[in-house]
Design a protein around this motif. Sequence first.
Motif, PDB file in Angstrom:
ATOM      1  N   CYS A 134      -7.589  -8.423   7.631  1.00 48.74           N
ATOM      2  CA  CYS A 134      -7.305  -7.372   6.653  1.00 48.74           C
ATOM      3  C   CYS A 134      -7.801  -6.034   7.181  1.00 48.74           C
ATOM      4  O   CYS A 134      -8.905  -5.952   7.726  1.00 48.74           O
ATOM      5  N   ASN A 192      -7.941  -3.275   5.132  1.00 44.48           N
ATOM      6  CA  ASN A 192      -8.051  -2.372   3.987  1.00 44.48           C
ATOM      7  C   ASN A 192      -9.430  -1.781   3.712  1.00 44.48           C
ATOM      8  O   ASN A 192      -9.537  -0.712   3.151  1.00 44.48           O
ATOM      9  N   MET A 193     -10.456  -2.477   4.061  1.00 43.35           N
ATOM     10  CA  MET A 193     -11.806  -1.937   3.875  1.00 43.35           C
ATOM     11  C   MET A 193     -12.150  -1.555   2.436  1.00 43.35           C
ATOM     12  O   MET A 193     -12.662  -0.458   2.183  1.00 43.35           O
ATOM     13  N   CYS A 194     -11.860  -2.425   1.503  1.00 40.60           N
ATOM     14  CA  CYS A 194     -12.372  -2.207   0.147  1.00 40.60           C
ATOM     15  C   CYS A 194     -13.894  -2.271   0.266  1.00 40.60           C
ATOM     16  O   CYS A 194     -14.422  -3.142   0.962  1.00 40.60           O
ATOM     17  N   PHE A 213     -16.408  -3.211  -1.382  1.00 41.51           N
ATOM     18  CA  PHE A 213     -17.224  -4.363  -1.803  1.00 41.51           C
ATOM     19  C   PHE A 213     -17.009  -5.589  -0.932  1.00 41.51           C
ATOM     20  O   PHE A 213     -17.714  -6.579  -1.053  1.00 41.51           O
ATOM     21  N   CYS A 214     -16.016  -5.567  -0.034  1.00 37.83           N
ATOM     22  CA  CYS A 214     -15.477  -6.811   0.511  1.00 37.83           C
ATOM     23  C   CYS A 214     -15.907  -7.094   1.955  1.00 37.83           C
ATOM     24  O   CYS A 214     -15.842  -6.232   2.837  1.00 37.83           O
ATOM     25  N   VAL A 262     -14.423  -9.444   3.814  1.00 32.73           N
ATOM     26  CA  VAL A 262     -13.314 -10.062   4.562  1.00 32.73           C
ATOM     27  C   VAL A 262     -12.954  -9.332   5.870  1.00 32.73           C
ATOM     28  O   VAL A 262     -12.789  -9.975   6.911  1.00 32.73           O
ATOM     29  N   PRO A 263     -12.834  -7.991   5.877  1.00 31.13           N
ATOM     30  CA  PRO A 263     -12.475  -7.343   7.143  1.00 31.13           C
ATOM     31  C   PRO A 263     -13.485  -7.635   8.254  1.00 31.13           C
ATOM     32  O   PRO A 263     -13.138  -7.608   9.435  1.00 31.13           O
ATOM     33  N   GLN A 291      -4.338 -12.433   3.355  1.00 29.71           N
ATOM     34  CA  GLN A 291      -5.211 -11.607   2.502  1.00 29.71           C
ATOM     35  C   GLN A 291      -4.414 -10.500   1.848  1.00 29.71           C
ATOM     36  O   GLN A 291      -4.813  -9.955   0.823  1.00 29.71           O
ATOM     37  N   HIS A 321      -1.843  -6.740  -2.274  1.00 28.60           N
ATOM     38  CA  HIS A 321      -2.592  -5.524  -2.625  1.00 28.60           C
ATOM     39  C   HIS A 321      -1.600  -4.624  -3.358  1.00 28.60           C
ATOM     40  O   HIS A 321      -0.510  -4.378  -2.845  1.00 28.60           O
ATOM     41  N   ARG A 364     -10.015   1.536  -3.205  1.00 31.70           N
ATOM     42  CA  ARG A 364      -8.816   0.726  -3.472  1.00 31.70           C
ATOM     43  C   ARG A 364      -7.523   1.510  -3.261  1.00 31.70           C
ATOM     44  O   ARG A 364      -6.444   0.952  -3.339  1.00 31.70           O
TER      45      ARG A 364
HETATM   46 FE1  SF4 Z   1      -8.864  -6.794   2.206  1.00 33.63          FE
HETATM   47 FE2  SF4 Z   1      -8.561  -7.839  -0.228  1.00 33.63          FE
HETATM   48 FE3  SF4 Z   1     -10.998  -7.591   0.827  1.00 33.63          FE
HETATM   49 FE4  SF4 Z   1      -9.652  -5.420   0.038  1.00 33.63          FE
HETATM   50  S1  SF4 Z   1     -10.366  -7.115  -1.293  1.00 33.63           S
HETATM   51  S2  SF4 Z   1     -10.780  -5.648   1.980  1.00 33.63           S
HETATM   52  S3  SF4 Z   1      -7.567  -5.977   0.550  1.00 33.63           S
HETATM   53  S4  SF4 Z   1      -9.370  -8.880   1.587  1.00 33.63           S
END
Ligand code: SF4
Length: 512
Positions: A184, A186-188, A190-191, A193-194, A228, A309, A348
């Motif tokens: 991913c 996107n770099m939200c 809080f997340c 995942v990236p 994702q 997203h 976001r």
């Molecule tokens: Fe990526 Fe979803 Fe995490 Fe945002 S919330 S960084 S879109 S995985």
Amino acid sequence: MFEIAHKVQDESRQGEAFTPAMTPDKQFKRLFYIESYGCSMNFSDSEIVASILFDEGFGATRHLQEADLILLNTCSIREKAEQTIRKRLTEFRKLKHQKPSLLIGVLGCMAERLKSKFLEEEKLVDLVVGPDAYRSLPGLIVDVNDGQKGINVLLSREETYADISPVRLNTNGITAFVSIMRGCNNMCSFCVVPFTRGRERSRDPESIIKECRDLFNAGYKEVTLLGQNVDSYYYSQATGTSVPQGGIFHTQPSLSGITLINNDTSKSKVGVPYNSSPEADRCAVTFASLLEMVALISPQLRIRFSTSHPKDITDEVLFTMAKYDNICKYIHLPLQSGSNRVLQLMNRSYTREWYMSKVNRIREVMPVCGISADIIAGFCTETEQDHQETLRLMEYSKYDMSYMFFYSERPGTLAHRRYKDDIPEVTKKRRLQEIVDLQNKLSQQSNKEDLGKTFIVLIEGDSKKSNGDWMGRTSHNKVIVFPKGLNSLEPGSYVEVKVNHCTQATLLGEIV
Ligand code: SF4
Ligand code: SAM
């Protein structure tokens, strides 16, 4: 526990021991046992891991006692997910003591986040393997057997495991996950995942279509395209590039290949500032064109996708969904917060007004379309007013269901570095409970609106409560239970069912 009512994961599947539906006719020298935690992507990855291990002569077992290799495919999204894994590991201590040759491996996001620290902190663990390094598992197992620790947490810009045919684990033979992209960008804030899954890359469409077609030929009736952020899927046939180079291009999908019909750059994607490369874009496959290609495999094959997203779900995708009956009318549209101030802190890239117009657009293009959301309560600095704005936006969107969480600070994320996790836990939990209560009300209302309506339902199997009833799903993703009656139906059959009653979570009906 507050994440009970509606969760991002199917809690009944967390930590599920995985074995294939059919054990290949082969004697295995060694057996592996695998448990998966977290999102669908992890469950899908475990099927890739199983395939890699089968090729190395490992068979799967559901019984810990007979395993030579125990694997936990882990999740890091919230602190609680990591605590669950730590606790589970302690339960293997006795087994390892009884059988010193037993290997224990940690896969997935937690392996990626903690890297070699994991080996230092959890002496029991022999293998630490990140989500992009599963191909190296056999080599790492050899290293460990030679007395070393096995670790590979390298992230890749290319790995999509496109050529690996997943071994379907614990399958019902009707529905299957097909991974279409990884990572991913996107770099939200809080997340995590990236950081744990790396940069976004899309899988070659031909291999996706082949996997879906093979599943259909094997009797499967529904595929869920996974990633994702599936709506930013982009693959250029010309260059084999799996990240977007330019605007959206319209391709004419066909089962034999992909032919360009139009390259309308005026429909460029929201927020995709990539450099244009005409050669690459001429042959590009977008998520909309991929959806269409999968839909054309057979009208009898249903297609779902997860997760979207909101910023990336284009009109092109909505029109493609509307055009094909076999693309399920259901969109998971994560909201996170209804407050513009909080959305900005979360990075976001949309406002509440923009999100509301997206909900309107979905309902305009597809009047009957299920919509669900992810919502986080108690993000940094969230005020009562912000929280009320989330509740109001939920009411506006009338979600059929939601996955709801309270904010859990994750080390290394932008929010961890920039903002204070300043909402007391008691407040986070109270706000989450208010969100859950409202969602329960909205789900009940949504189900009541279906009373008296008839839907085409795909039968998935016996209902949990009675083998005299079938359980299936409508296109808009509602679970429906109905008596089997005297019909000669079976899992995988489509049937018309009229809704007579409902609970908050389930529709109850009869075959018409
Ligand atoms: Fe990526 Fe979803 Fe995490 Fe945002 S919330 S960084 S879109 S995985
Ligand atoms: N890619 C998807 C998207 O952008 O909507 C979401 C993927 S994420 C694995 C699933 C959900 O977990 C998110 O939508 C968010 O609601 C939740 N989540 C992620 N990080 C979180 C955190 N630090 N605390 C609480 N919930 C979190």
